[in-house]
Design a protein around this motif. Sequence first.
Motif, PDB file in Angstrom:
ATOM      1  N   GLY A  71       0.770  -1.229   0.000  1.00 36.62           N
ATOM      2  CA  GLY A  71       0.000   0.000   0.000  1.00 36.62           C
ATOM      3  C   GLY A  71       0.806   1.285   0.000  1.00 36.62           C
ATOM      4  O   GLY A  71       0.245   2.361  -0.127  1.00 36.62           O
ATOM      5  N   THR A  72       2.130   1.189   0.115  1.00 36.18           N
ATOM      6  CA  THR A  72       2.967   2.385   0.125  1.00 36.18           C
ATOM      7  C   THR A  72       3.306   2.804  -1.308  1.00 36.18           C
ATOM      8  O   THR A  72       3.176   1.997  -2.245  1.00 36.18           O
ATOM      9  N   PRO A  73       3.769   4.048  -1.489  1.00 40.58           N
ATOM     10  CA  PRO A  73       4.210   4.446  -2.831  1.00 40.58           C
ATOM     11  C   PRO A  73       5.286   3.512  -3.390  1.00 40.58           C
ATOM     12  O   PRO A  73       5.284   3.216  -4.582  1.00 40.58           O
ATOM     13  N   GLY A  74       6.179   3.008  -2.548  1.00 39.13           N
ATOM     14  CA  GLY A  74       7.217   2.079  -3.015  1.00 39.13           C
ATOM     15  C   GLY A  74       6.628   0.780  -3.541  1.00 39.13           C
ATOM     16  O   GLY A  74       7.058   0.260  -4.569  1.00 39.13           O
ATOM     17  N   ALA A  75       5.620   0.257  -2.840  1.00 35.07           N
ATOM     18  CA  ALA A  75       4.987  -0.992  -3.279  1.00 35.07           C
ATOM     19  C   ALA A  75       4.217  -0.789  -4.580  1.00 35.07           C
ATOM     20  O   ALA A  75       4.281  -1.630  -5.483  1.00 35.07           O
ATOM     21  N   VAL A  76       3.505   0.327  -4.687  1.00 36.09           N
ATOM     22  CA  VAL A  76       2.742   0.610  -5.901  1.00 36.09           C
ATOM     23  C   VAL A  76       3.695   0.820  -7.078  1.00 36.09           C
ATOM     24  O   VAL A  76       3.469   0.323  -8.185  1.00 36.09           O
ATOM     25  N   THR A  77       4.789   1.557  -6.831  1.00 38.69           N
ATOM     26  CA  THR A  77       5.781   1.789  -7.882  1.00 38.69           C
ATOM     27  C   THR A  77       6.418   0.478  -8.319  1.00 38.69           C
ATOM     28  O   THR A  77       6.546   0.211  -9.516  1.00 38.69           O
ATOM     29  N   MET A  78       6.806  -0.367  -7.355  1.00 41.77           N
ATOM     30  CA  MET A  78       7.430  -1.640  -7.705  1.00 41.77           C
ATOM     31  C   MET A  78       6.470  -2.499  -8.538  1.00 41.77           C
ATOM     32  O   MET A  78       6.872  -3.082  -9.548  1.00 41.77           O
ATOM     33  N   ALA A  79       5.201  -2.547  -8.151  1.00 39.34           N
ATOM     34  CA  ALA A  79       4.223  -3.336  -8.905  1.00 39.34           C
ATOM     35  C   ALA A  79       4.102  -2.821 -10.336  1.00 39.34           C
ATOM     36  O   ALA A  79       4.064  -3.605 -11.287  1.00 39.34           O
ATOM     37  N   ALA A  80       4.077  -1.496 -10.491  1.00 42.24           N
ATOM     38  CA  ALA A  80       3.955  -0.917 -11.832  1.00 42.24           C
ATOM     39  C   ALA A  80       5.221  -1.137 -12.655  1.00 42.24           C
ATOM     40  O   ALA A  80       5.153  -1.469 -13.842  1.00 42.24           O
ATOM     41  N   VAL A  81       6.382  -0.985 -12.034  1.00 39.63           N
ATOM     42  CA  VAL A  81       7.660  -1.148 -12.744  1.00 39.63           C
ATOM     43  C   VAL A  81       7.867  -2.594 -13.160  1.00 39.63           C
ATOM     44  O   VAL A  81       8.331  -2.872 -14.266  1.00 39.63           O
ATOM     45  N   CYS A  82       7.522  -3.527 -12.290  1.00 41.84           N
ATOM     46  CA  CYS A  82       7.806  -4.940 -12.538  1.00 41.84           C
ATOM     47  C   CYS A  82       6.704  -5.671 -13.310  1.00 41.84           C
ATOM     48  O   CYS A  82       6.900  -6.821 -13.714  1.00 41.84           O
ATOM     49  N   SER A  83       5.587  -5.022 -13.524  1.00 43.09           N
ATOM     50  CA  SER A  83       4.476  -5.653 -14.224  1.00 43.09           C
ATOM     51  C   SER A  83       4.876  -6.016 -15.654  1.00 43.09           C
ATOM     52  O   SER A  83       5.545  -5.259 -16.340  1.00 43.09           O
ATOM     53  N   THR A  84       4.432  -7.184 -16.079  1.00 40.90           N
ATOM     54  CA  THR A  84       4.666  -7.597 -17.463  1.00 40.90           C
ATOM     55  C   THR A  84       3.432  -7.320 -18.323  1.00 40.90           C
ATOM     56  O   THR A  84       3.459  -7.551 -19.526  1.00 40.90           O
ATOM     57  N   GLU A  85       2.358  -6.837 -17.698  1.00 42.66           N
ATOM     58  CA  GLU A  85       1.143  -6.504 -18.434  1.00 42.66           C
ATOM     59  C   GLU A  85       1.259  -5.125 -19.058  1.00 42.66           C
ATOM     60  O   GLU A  85       1.974  -4.260 -18.554  1.00 42.66           O
ATOM     61  N   ARG A  86       0.542  -4.927 -20.117  1.00 47.27           N
ATOM     62  CA  ARG A  86       0.480  -3.607 -20.757  1.00 47.27           C
ATOM     63  C   ARG A  86      -0.245  -2.644 -19.811  1.00 47.27           C
ATOM     64  O   ARG A  86      -1.304  -2.983 -19.279  1.00 47.27           O
ATOM     65  N   PRO A  87       0.313  -1.455 -19.588  1.00 47.55           N
ATOM     66  CA  PRO A  87      -0.349  -0.500 -18.692  1.00 47.55           C
ATOM     67  C   PRO A  87      -1.771  -0.175 -19.166  1.00 47.55           C
ATOM     68  O   PRO A  87      -2.020  -0.066 -20.367  1.00 47.55           O
ATOM     69  N   ARG A  88      -2.681  -0.032 -18.222  1.00 42.00           N
ATOM     70  CA  ARG A  88      -4.072   0.256 -18.560  1.00 42.00           C
ATOM     71  C   ARG A  88      -4.387   1.745 -18.496  1.00 42.00           C
ATOM     72  O   ARG A  88      -5.477   2.153 -18.859  1.00 42.00           O
TER      73      ARG A  88
END
Length: 157
Positions: free
Chosen positions: A118-135
Motif C-alpha cells: 500500500g505504500t508508494p514504493g509498493a505501488v511503484t514496484m508493482a507498476a515497474v515490474c508488471s509484465t502486463e500492458r499498462p491500462r
Amino acid sequence: MKTLALCLAVATAVAIPAAVRAQDVTPGPDEPMRPIFQVPGVVAFMTQPRPVETGHKQAWTWLFLKQPIANGANALAMEWDVDCTAGTVHTVRTAVYQDATHMRTDPGPAAATAPTAGTPGAVTMAAVCSTERPRTRPVANLTAARATAAQIFAAQP
C-alpha cells in the motif's frame, strides 16, 4: 486510506529540515508519465521504467498533494531503483516542490528494502515490474500531470 497516510508520512519526512544531508540540485524529470494511483488528497504518476542493470529498473514517481505539507511543498518526485527479482526498492532521491518551483532534493536511505503493501514504493514496484500492458493513458509531460492532478482534486469533496 492507508495509502494516503503513508504518502503523507513520506511527504512529512522530507519536510523536516535536513542540515546533515547533502543537498542535491537534481529535479524530477519532465517527460511523459502515466497515472499509477490516486487516493483522496494524493495523485501519483510514474515515468517509463528504464533498465539500469540486470534485474534492476529505474523510474520516477511524482506525488501531487491536494494540501501542502508543513514546508509548503505540494509535490514530490521520487527516483526509484527497483530490483524486480529481489522484490526490493530503493529511493535514490526525493525532489520537493511547491507548485512548479523546485525547493530541494534529498538523498534516499542507503539500503534497498522490501516495500510495505500500500505504500508508494509498493505501488511503484508493482507498476515497474508488471509484465502486463499498462491500462492507464500516459500524459505528455509534467505540466499535463500537474493539470490532471488539479482536475482530480477539484472533483474531490
